[in-house]
Design a protein around this motif. Structure first.
Motif, PDB file in Angstrom:
ATOM      1  N   LEU A 160       0.812  -1.213   0.000  1.00  0.00           N
ATOM      2  CA  LEU A 160       0.000   0.000   0.000  1.00  0.00           C
ATOM      3  C   LEU A 160       0.848   1.267   0.000  1.00  0.00           C
ATOM      4  N   SER A 161       2.024   1.221   0.628  1.00  0.00           N
ATOM      5  CA  SER A 161       2.871   2.419   0.673  1.00  0.00           C
ATOM      6  C   SER A 161       3.390   2.784  -0.713  1.00  0.00           C
ATOM      7  N   SER A 162       3.464   1.794  -1.619  1.00  0.00           N
ATOM      8  CA  SER A 162       3.891   2.103  -2.982  1.00  0.00           C
ATOM      9  C   SER A 162       2.784   2.803  -3.765  1.00  0.00           C
ATOM     10  N   VAL A 163       1.535   2.589  -3.343  1.00  0.00           N
ATOM     11  CA  VAL A 163       0.391   3.224  -4.004  1.00  0.00           C
ATOM     12  C   VAL A 163      -0.001   4.523  -3.307  1.00  0.00           C
ATOM     13  N   PHE A 164       0.161   4.546  -1.980  1.00  0.00           N
ATOM     14  CA  PHE A 164      -0.186   5.716  -1.170  1.00  0.00           C
ATOM     15  C   PHE A 164       1.051   6.169  -0.396  1.00  0.00           C
ATOM     16  N   PRO A 165       2.012   6.818  -1.061  1.00  0.00           N
ATOM     17  CA  PRO A 165       3.273   7.183  -0.399  1.00  0.00           C
ATOM     18  C   PRO A 165       3.105   8.193   0.732  1.00  0.00           C
ATOM     19  N   GLN A 166       1.986   8.937   0.757  1.00  0.00           N
ATOM     20  CA  GLN A 166       1.768   9.923   1.814  1.00  0.00           C
ATOM     21  C   GLN A 166       1.057   9.332   3.035  1.00  0.00           C
ATOM     22  N   ALA A 167       0.643   8.097   2.934  1.00  0.00           N
ATOM     23  CA  ALA A 167      -0.114   7.484   4.030  1.00  0.00           C
ATOM     24  C   ALA A 167       0.803   7.086   5.184  1.00  0.00           C
ATOM     25  N   THR A 168       0.225   6.995   6.365  1.00  0.00           N
ATOM     26  CA  THR A 168       0.943   6.479   7.532  1.00  0.00           C
ATOM     27  C   THR A 168       0.285   5.166   7.954  1.00  0.00           C
ATOM     28  N   PHE A 169       1.070   4.300   8.571  1.00  0.00           N
ATOM     29  CA  PHE A 169       0.602   2.952   8.889  1.00  0.00           C
ATOM     30  C   PHE A 169       0.902   2.604  10.344  1.00  0.00           C
ATOM     31  N   PHE A 226      -2.589 -17.174  16.676  1.00  0.00           N
ATOM     32  CA  PHE A 226      -2.965 -17.427  15.284  1.00  0.00           C
ATOM     33  C   PHE A 226      -2.267 -16.484  14.304  1.00  0.00           C
ATOM     34  N   GLY A 227      -1.510 -15.525  14.829  1.00  0.00           N
ATOM     35  CA  GLY A 227      -0.856 -14.566  13.938  1.00  0.00           C
ATOM     36  C   GLY A 227      -1.806 -13.540  13.356  1.00  0.00           C
ATOM     37  N   SER A 228      -2.962 -13.357  13.970  1.00  0.00           N
ATOM     38  CA  SER A 228      -3.945 -12.393  13.477  1.00  0.00           C
ATOM     39  C   SER A 228      -3.445 -10.964  13.692  1.00  0.00           C
ATOM     40  N   TRP A 229      -3.791 -10.071  12.771  1.00  0.00           N
ATOM     41  CA  TRP A 229      -3.285  -8.705  12.861  1.00  0.00           C
ATOM     42  C   TRP A 229      -4.304  -7.684  12.369  1.00  0.00           C
ATOM     43  N   ARG A 230      -4.001  -6.434  12.683  1.00  0.00           N
ATOM     44  CA  ARG A 230      -4.789  -5.285  12.228  1.00  0.00           C
ATOM     45  C   ARG A 230      -3.824  -4.224  11.723  1.00  0.00           C
ATOM     46  N   LEU A 231      -4.126  -3.630  10.584  1.00  0.00           N
ATOM     47  CA  LEU A 231      -3.307  -2.563  10.015  1.00  0.00           C
ATOM     48  C   LEU A 231      -4.183  -1.343   9.793  1.00  0.00           C
ATOM     49  N   THR A 232      -3.804  -0.233  10.423  1.00  0.00           N
ATOM     50  CA  THR A 232      -4.527   1.026  10.264  1.00  0.00           C
ATOM     51  C   THR A 232      -3.774   1.902   9.271  1.00  0.00           C
ATOM     52  N   VAL A 233      -4.503   2.415   8.293  1.00  0.00           N
ATOM     53  CA  VAL A 233      -3.925   3.256   7.241  1.00  0.00           C
ATOM     54  C   VAL A 233      -4.585   4.622   7.315  1.00  0.00           C
ATOM     55  N   THR A 234      -3.774   5.679   7.410  1.00  0.00           N
ATOM     56  CA  THR A 234      -4.304   7.043   7.508  1.00  0.00           C
ATOM     57  C   THR A 234      -3.686   7.909   6.428  1.00  0.00           C
ATOM     58  N   GLN A 235      -4.547   8.651   5.748  1.00  0.00           N
ATOM     59  CA  GLN A 235      -4.073   9.612   4.758  1.00  0.00           C
ATOM     60  C   GLN A 235      -5.000  10.821   4.770  1.00  0.00           C
ATOM     61  N   ASP A 236      -4.406  11.995   4.976  1.00  0.00           N
ATOM     62  CA  ASP A 236      -5.181  13.243   5.010  1.00  0.00           C
ATOM     63  C   ASP A 236      -6.389  13.136   5.933  1.00  0.00           C
ATOM     64  N   TYR A 237      -6.152  12.643   7.143  1.00  0.00           N
ATOM     65  CA  TYR A 237      -7.157  12.536   8.202  1.00  0.00           C
ATOM     66  C   TYR A 237      -8.234  11.484   7.933  1.00  0.00           C
ATOM     67  N   LYS A 238      -8.132  10.778   6.820  1.00  0.00           N
ATOM     68  CA  LYS A 238      -9.059   9.684   6.531  1.00  0.00           C
ATOM     69  C   LYS A 238      -8.394   8.385   6.965  1.00  0.00           C
ATOM     70  N   GLU A 239      -9.139   7.548   7.696  1.00  0.00           N
ATOM     71  CA  GLU A 239      -8.561   6.334   8.265  1.00  0.00           C
ATOM     72  C   GLU A 239      -9.372   5.107   7.851  1.00  0.00           C
ATOM     73  N   ILE A 240      -8.671   4.068   7.457  1.00  0.00           N
ATOM     74  CA  ILE A 240      -9.293   2.778   7.206  1.00  0.00           C
ATOM     75  C   ILE A 240      -8.456   1.703   7.890  1.00  0.00           C
ATOM     76  N   GLU A 241      -8.999   0.508   7.987  1.00  0.00           N
ATOM     77  CA  GLU A 241      -8.287  -0.587   8.638  1.00  0.00           C
ATOM     78  C   GLU A 241      -8.398  -1.851   7.801  1.00  0.00           C
ATOM     79  N   PHE A 242      -7.385  -2.680   7.942  1.00  0.00           N
ATOM     80  CA  PHE A 242      -7.424  -4.021   7.367  1.00  0.00           C
ATOM     81  C   PHE A 242      -7.209  -5.011   8.501  1.00  0.00           C
ATOM     82  N   VAL A 243      -7.951  -6.098   8.467  1.00  0.00           N
ATOM     83  CA  VAL A 243      -7.819  -7.131   9.494  1.00  0.00           C
ATOM     84  C   VAL A 243      -7.613  -8.479   8.810  1.00  0.00           C
ATOM     85  N   TRP A 244      -6.818  -9.322   9.456  1.00  0.00           N
ATOM     86  CA  TRP A 244      -6.539 -10.652   8.907  1.00  0.00           C
ATOM     87  C   TRP A 244      -6.437 -11.660  10.038  1.00  0.00           C
TER      88      TRP A 244
END
Length: 200
Positions: free
Chosen positions: A112-121, A130-148
């Motif tokens: 994602l950083s290659s597509v959204f270079p200004q985003a923070t993670f 189980f190795g389950s994780w959550r990744l929060t992605v923020t760009q210009d005050y907009k936030e989304i999450e990915f869970v696995w």
């Protein structure tokens, strides 16, 4: 009393069938053959393995209507869904098969950083067993999450979306890393100011 005995028998059978290196094959619909190559069986007690899957319409392949399909990328495969067929009973092409791609938070961040270079993670492990994780992605005050998670699946969450299903693991299940990029593109949109907007 009978229930635990049946469960032990089922688990013993699964351990025997889904061993590392096993290559399994079954016709799951007319002319439709599925092959499973087991890469890692350490999660078999929880009901899943890491495997590569190939589903092929052998009739189409034999007459040259389509080339022989390669095995897919490694994925988490729940054994109770391993032989389900999502297409028509007479065969044909398979509908999109739900799957859990084998991807880490670090892999997704790099992608994602290659597509959204200004985003923070920001990532966190939500279940170390189980190795389950959550990744929060923020760009210009907009936030989304990915869970696995190997049991719950891979998906995207937009906190601004009201999901009526309170038991849902995510807002949208994602079956590949490319689907994750598409989800991020859709939900990290930067609204463009309209021409003539006095706030420009």
């Amino acid at each position: 009393m009978i229930g635990p005995i049946v469960k032990r028998f089922q688990l013993s059978r699964r351990r025997k069938i889904y061993q590392i290196g096993a290559e399994l094959c079954r016709f799951i619909a007319k002319d439709i053959k599925r092959e499973i190559r087991v890469l890692d069986a350490s999660g078999i007690d929880e009901g899943y393995v890491v495997a590569q899957v190939r589903t092929q319409n052998v009739l189409h392949a034999s007459v040259g209507r389509e080339p022989e399909s390669p095995f897919g990328d490694p994925e988490i495969l729940h054994v109770d869904r391993a032989w389900l067929w999502g297409g028509e009973s007479w065969g044909g092409a398979e509908a999109l098969r739900p799957r859990i791609p084998l991807i880490t938070a670090s892999d997704l961040k790099d992608l994602l950083s290659s597509v959204f270079p200004q985003a923070t993670f920001e990532s966190e492990i939500t279940n170390a067993d189980f190795g389950s994780w959550r990744l929060t992605v923020t760009q210009d005050y907009k936030e989304i999450e990915f869970v696995w998670g190997p049991l719950s699946g891979f998906g995207g969450i937009d906190p601004e979306i009201h999901n009526e299903d309170v038991f849902a693991h995510c807002d949208e299940y994602l079956y590949s890393k490319y689907a994750a990029i598409a989800f991020a593109r859709d939900h990290l949109k930067i609204e463009q100011a309209e021409e003539g907007d006095p706030n420009i």
